[in-house]
Design a protein around this motif. Structure first.
Motif, PDB file in Angstrom:
ATOM      1  N   THR A  90      -3.475   2.219  11.367  1.00  0.00           N
ATOM      2  CA  THR A  90      -3.289   3.400  12.214  1.00  0.00           C
ATOM      3  C   THR A  90      -1.933   4.013  11.915  1.00  0.00           C
ATOM      4  OG1 THR A  90      -2.346   2.063  13.992  1.00  0.00           O
ATOM      5  CG2 THR A  90      -4.730   2.414  14.014  1.00  0.00           C
ATOM      6  N   CYS A  91      -1.809   5.293  12.227  1.00  0.00           N
ATOM      7  CA  CYS A  91      -0.573   5.997  11.876  1.00  0.00           C
ATOM      8  C   CYS A  91      -0.238   7.028  12.938  1.00  0.00           C
ATOM      9  CB  CYS A  91      -0.717   6.663  10.507  1.00  0.00           C
ATOM     10  SG  CYS A  91       0.812   7.412   9.881  1.00  0.00           S
ATOM     11  N   PHE A  92       1.033   7.324  13.053  1.00  0.00           N
ATOM     12  CA  PHE A  92       1.490   8.317  14.011  1.00  0.00           C
ATOM     13  C   PHE A  92       1.270   9.751  13.529  1.00  0.00           C
ATOM     14  CE2 PHE A  92       4.358   6.718  17.595  1.00  0.00           C
ATOM     15  CZ  PHE A  92       3.581   5.592  17.769  1.00  0.00           C
ATOM     16  N   ASP A  93       0.590   9.947  12.394  1.00  0.00           N
ATOM     17  CA  ASP A  93       0.235  11.299  11.966  1.00  0.00           C
ATOM     18  C   ASP A  93      -1.153  11.682  12.478  1.00  0.00           C
ATOM     19  OD1 ASP A  93      -1.420   9.730  10.446  1.00  0.00           O
ATOM     20  OD2 ASP A  93      -0.761  10.498   8.500  1.00  0.00           O
ATOM     21  N   CYS A  94      -1.606  11.013  13.559  1.00  0.00           N
ATOM     22  CA  CYS A  94      -2.890  11.296  14.234  1.00  0.00           C
ATOM     23  C   CYS A  94      -4.094  10.880  13.392  1.00  0.00           C
ATOM     24  CB  CYS A  94      -3.010  12.774  14.623  1.00  0.00           C
ATOM     25  SG  CYS A  94      -1.599  13.422  15.540  1.00  0.00           S
ATOM     26  N   SER A  95      -3.930   9.903  12.526  1.00  0.00           N
ATOM     27  CA  SER A  95      -5.042   9.478  11.679  1.00  0.00           C
ATOM     28  C   SER A  95      -5.073   7.963  11.588  1.00  0.00           C
ATOM     29  CB  SER A  95      -4.903  10.074  10.279  1.00  0.00           C
ATOM     30  OG  SER A  95      -3.841   9.447   9.575  1.00  0.00           O
ATOM     31  N   TRP A  96      -6.225   7.444  11.134  1.00  0.00           N
ATOM     32  CA  TRP A  96      -6.303   6.047  10.733  1.00  0.00           C
ATOM     33  C   TRP A  96      -6.953   6.002   9.348  1.00  0.00           C
ATOM     34  CZ3 TRP A  96     -11.008   3.673   9.691  1.00  0.00           C
ATOM     35  CH2 TRP A  96     -12.150   4.289  10.205  1.00  0.00           C
ATOM     36  N   LEU A 132       0.832  -1.189   0.000  1.00  0.00           N
ATOM     37  CA  LEU A 132       0.000   0.000   0.000  1.00  0.00           C
ATOM     38  C   LEU A 132       0.874   1.249   0.000  1.00  0.00           C
ATOM     39  CD1 LEU A 132      -2.741  -1.026   2.597  1.00  0.00           C
ATOM     40  CD2 LEU A 132      -2.692  -1.407   0.135  1.00  0.00           C
ATOM     41  N   GLU A 133       0.245   2.359  -0.342  1.00  0.00           N
ATOM     42  CA  GLU A 133       0.956   3.641  -0.370  1.00  0.00           C
ATOM     43  C   GLU A 133       1.551   3.942   0.996  1.00  0.00           C
ATOM     44  OE1 GLU A 133      -0.044   8.392  -1.085  1.00  0.00           O
ATOM     45  OE2 GLU A 133      -1.565   6.852  -1.475  1.00  0.00           O
ATOM     46  N   ASN A 134       2.806   4.370   1.005  1.00  0.00           N
ATOM     47  CA  ASN A 134       3.504   4.625   2.253  1.00  0.00           C
ATOM     48  C   ASN A 134       2.807   5.726   3.053  1.00  0.00           C
ATOM     49  OD1 ASN A 134       5.688   5.730   4.156  1.00  0.00           O
ATOM     50  ND2 ASN A 134       6.674   3.923   3.278  1.00  0.00           N
ATOM     51  N   HIS A 135       2.654   5.468   4.351  1.00  0.00           N
ATOM     52  CA  HIS A 135       1.971   6.428   5.217  1.00  0.00           C
ATOM     53  C   HIS A 135       2.831   7.638   5.558  1.00  0.00           C
ATOM     54  CE1 HIS A 135      -0.580   2.923   5.629  1.00  0.00           C
ATOM     55  NE2 HIS A 135      -1.445   3.589   6.358  1.00  0.00           N
ATOM     56  N   GLY A 136       4.131   7.502   5.445  1.00  0.00           N
ATOM     57  CA  GLY A 136       5.013   8.620   5.764  1.00  0.00           C
ATOM     58  C   GLY A 136       5.500   8.603   7.194  1.00  0.00           C
ATOM     59  N   GLU A 137       4.731   8.014   8.099  1.00  0.00           N
ATOM     60  CA  GLU A 137       5.127   7.906   9.498  1.00  0.00           C
ATOM     61  C   GLU A 137       4.838   6.498   9.985  1.00  0.00           C
ATOM     62  OE1 GLU A 137       4.333  10.982  12.310  1.00  0.00           O
ATOM     63  OE2 GLU A 137       3.893  12.461  10.739  1.00  0.00           O
ATOM     64  N   ARG A 138       5.199   6.228  11.221  1.00  0.00           N
ATOM     65  CA  ARG A 138       5.099   4.883  11.783  1.00  0.00           C
ATOM     66  C   ARG A 138       3.660   4.367  11.729  1.00  0.00           C
ATOM     67  NH1 ARG A 138       6.333   3.269  18.114  1.00  0.00           N
ATOM     68  NH2 ARG A 138       5.630   1.101  17.982  1.00  0.00           N
ATOM     69  N   VAL A 139       3.503   3.100  11.354  1.00  0.00           N
ATOM     70  CA  VAL A 139       2.205   2.420  11.351  1.00  0.00           C
ATOM     71  C   VAL A 139       2.280   1.308  12.389  1.00  0.00           C
ATOM     72  CG1 VAL A 139       0.510   1.154   9.980  1.00  0.00           C
ATOM     73  CG2 VAL A 139       1.887   2.947   8.910  1.00  0.00           C
ATOM     74  N   PRO A 140       1.680   1.494  13.565  1.00  0.00           N
ATOM     75  CA  PRO A 140       1.823   0.486  14.625  1.00  0.00           C
ATOM     76  C   PRO A 140       0.901  -0.723  14.482  1.00  0.00           C
ATOM     77  CG  PRO A 140       0.619   2.391  15.444  1.00  0.00           C
ATOM     78  CD  PRO A 140       1.042   2.729  14.041  1.00  0.00           C
ATOM     79  N   ARG A 141      -0.309  -0.538  13.881  1.00  0.00           N
ATOM     80  CA  ARG A 141      -1.267  -1.631  13.816  1.00  0.00           C
ATOM     81  C   ARG A 141      -2.042  -1.607  12.503  1.00  0.00           C
ATOM     82  NH1 ARG A 141       1.377  -3.099  17.454  1.00  0.00           N
ATOM     83  NH2 ARG A 141       0.744  -3.699  19.574  1.00  0.00           N
ATOM     84  N   VAL A 142      -2.426  -2.814  12.048  1.00  0.00           N
ATOM     85  CA  VAL A 142      -3.360  -2.984  10.935  1.00  0.00           C
ATOM     86  C   VAL A 142      -4.391  -4.021  11.368  1.00  0.00           C
ATOM     87  CG1 VAL A 142      -1.816  -2.313   9.053  1.00  0.00           C
ATOM     88  CG2 VAL A 142      -1.846  -4.692   9.865  1.00  0.00           C
ATOM     89  N   ALA A 143      -5.575  -3.979  10.753  1.00  0.00           N
ATOM     90  CA  ALA A 143      -6.633  -4.942  11.075  1.00  0.00           C
ATOM     91  C   ALA A 143      -7.542  -5.093   9.871  1.00  0.00           C
ATOM     92  CB  ALA A 143      -7.429  -4.500  12.299  1.00  0.00           C
TER      93      ALA A 143
END
Length: 516
Positions: free
Chosen positions: A335-341, A313-324
């Motif tokens: 989820t992403c460390f840029d305050c979004s999911w 998938l397209e890179n989120h740019g910041e850390r992705v701690p979880r997927v479901a």
């Protein structure tokens, strides 16, 4: 002969013990009385004593003068205290600038040094306040002109909606069509369960809890040369997927815990690796069977026949701690460390939804068993409940003192568990829209929470205190502590059939727990 020289005259030669005199108060009064008695009997004061009195070295004053002097000093002291209190009160009422540059300008205007040695902005402002209180209030109050604002110029509170792609609208319809029949089935099962006698339900719970208390460590396996950060069972409980900080994802057979496949595709720490809801059941091995994420912002999709990603998938740019995975398997949440999911279409790998709402990094995500709702947790101390059919946030779960690191739906459809950095687990009832129980679960942060699938007998939590614990559901009483790791427990999972519990740890191992 003085009193001290009197001896007993009854024929005894022993002298009488002298009585010790204790004088209270000033000796001046006693000396005055002694001199007065001497004057009465005609004895003159010795010239040397009189010379000392005249010189002021011996103070003999009358009581009236002494009382007046004491009252004057007391009144003076009281007045000084009142002056201090008044000056402090006046200083508190003085308005001084908060900008340090304005404070320096005001001190320069008064002819005072703008900075003293070791003085900070707060001390400088307090010095200006005291100075202003001494000089007078009229010299310090700034004349501020306020411009009235018309009512029509005030900003209005509005809820802003961003127009989404047409594919998102289609996805919302598909999610609604998928979730409504499943909700009907779940409610029908709940009604049937209520018809079961309470004694029979209690017996079933006791039997399940007895089995939980008999859990032992069946296997312990070194998963990688770096910490094993995540683990999850497949739908048929025959495989266990693990992810590690080395960037590798591995598949292990259950219950032998033998390595079956190594998935290579990430260059940084793996945060999670999850199975497709229908993987190992009726899904083709060449299709997307797994998804994983890493700290470099990458999300990879995997099949069971290749050790390389089938899609990324397209890179989120910041850390992705979880997927479901969504229960339908058609969508993937990250989820992403840029305050979004975000919500992705698994088939087309298109980003359907970029959802904001948290004030800090979003850490965990979970989907309702019906597929209608989504829960996200973040380091801002809150978890949010989202309606995927409308896109609205329908519940703010605000109760943790620190970041929320884990969130999970129960199979009953109305309980949500959240675990946080404050070492507690909170149970929320989304029907009542409030927490119904708080578990002081661990001695360190709670890293993972999992409910038993398809049944409602127990819940498992993992923590950085090196243990995992099993709790009754409902009741939330401790049933078993799974101790054996020598490092932080980073993830826990329960097999679909409820026979096994897996824990992965910072000590680079994962353990399989079950009954012998």
């Amino acid at each position: 002969m003085s009193e001290q020289d009197i001896v007993d005259t009854d024929g005894s030669d022993e002298p009488v013990a002298k009585k010790q005199r204790i004088h209270y108060g000033s000796l001046e009064e006693i000396e005055r009385q002694r001199l007065k008695r001497l004057e009465e009997i005609g004895v003159t004061i010795p010239p040397e004593i009189q010379a000392g009195i005249d010189a002021g070295n011996i103070h003999i004053s009358n009581s009236e003068a002494m009382e007046a002097s004491f009252q004057e000093s007391l009144a003076k002291h009281k007045q000084e205290l009142l002056d201090v209190f008044e000056s402090r009160k006046k200083a508190r009422s003085v308005v001084v600038p908060t900008d340090d540059s304005q404070v320096k300008a005001k001190l320069r205007e008064f002819g005072e040094p703008i900075c003293l040695f070791g003085e900070g902005p707060a001390d400088r402002r307090e010095r200006l306040r005291r100075l202003c209180a001494e000089l007078g209030e009229q010299t310090v109050r700034p004349q501020v002109e306020y411009t009235p604002v018309a009512a029509h110029d005030l900003p209005e509170d509005k809820v802003w909606y961003h127009e989404g792609p047409y594919e998102l609208e289609v996805a919302r319809y598909r999610i609604a069509q998928y979730s409504i029949p499943r909700a009907v089935e779940r409610l029908a099962r709940a009604k049937e369960a209520r018809l079961v006698p309470s004694s029979e339900r209690a017996a079933q719970n006791q039997e399940a809890h007895k089995a939980v208390r008999g859990l032992t460590n069946l296997s312990s396996q070194v998963g990688d040369n770096r910490p094993v950060s995540f683990c999850q069972f497949s739908a048929d409980s025959s495989l266990l997927a693990t992810g590690s900080w080395s960037g590798l994802c591995k598949l292990w057979t259950i219950p032998d815990c033998e390595e079956k496949m190594v998935l290579r595709g990430h260059q940084d720490r793996v945060g999670a690796v999850v199975f497709h809801p229908r993987a190992t059941i009726d899904l083709s091995p060449t299709a997307v069977n797994l998804a994983s994420c890493a700290s470099d912002g990458s999300v990879c999709l995997w099949s069971l026949e290749s050790d390389t990603p089938v899609a990324e998938l397209e890179n989120h740019g910041e850390r992705v701690p979880r997927v479901a995975f969504h229960p339908s398997g058609d969508y993937l949440g990250s989820t992403c460390f840029d305050c979004s999911w975000r919500l992705w279409d698994v088939e087309t790998q298109q980003e359907l939804l970029f959802q904001e709402g948290h004030s800090k990094a979003v850490y965990d995500i979970s989907f309702h068993a019906d597929g209608s709702l989504c829960a996200s947790s973040a380091l801002d101390g809150c978890a949010r409940l989202w309606d995927l059919r409308t896109g609205k946030c329908i519940l703010l779960m605000d109760g943790h003192l620190k970041g929320v690191l884990a969130v999970q739906f129960s199979s009953n459809g109305f309980h949500v568990a959240t675990g946080g950095d404050d070492n507690v687990v909170k149970i929320w009832d989304i029907r009542q829209r409030k927490p119904v129980y708080t578990i002081a679960a661990h001695n360190n942060l709670v890293s993972s929470v999992q409910f038993q699938r398809n049944k409602e007998h127990f819940m498992v939590t993992g923590s950085y205190d090196n243990t995992a614990k099993v709790w009754s559901h409902p009741g939330w009483m401790p049933l078993k502590t799974l101790a054996g790791h020598v490092g932080k427990v980073m993830s826990v999972d329960i097999s679909t059939d409820g026979q096994f519990i897996a824990t992965s740890s910072y000590d680079r191992t994962f353990k399989l727990w079950g009954t012998e």
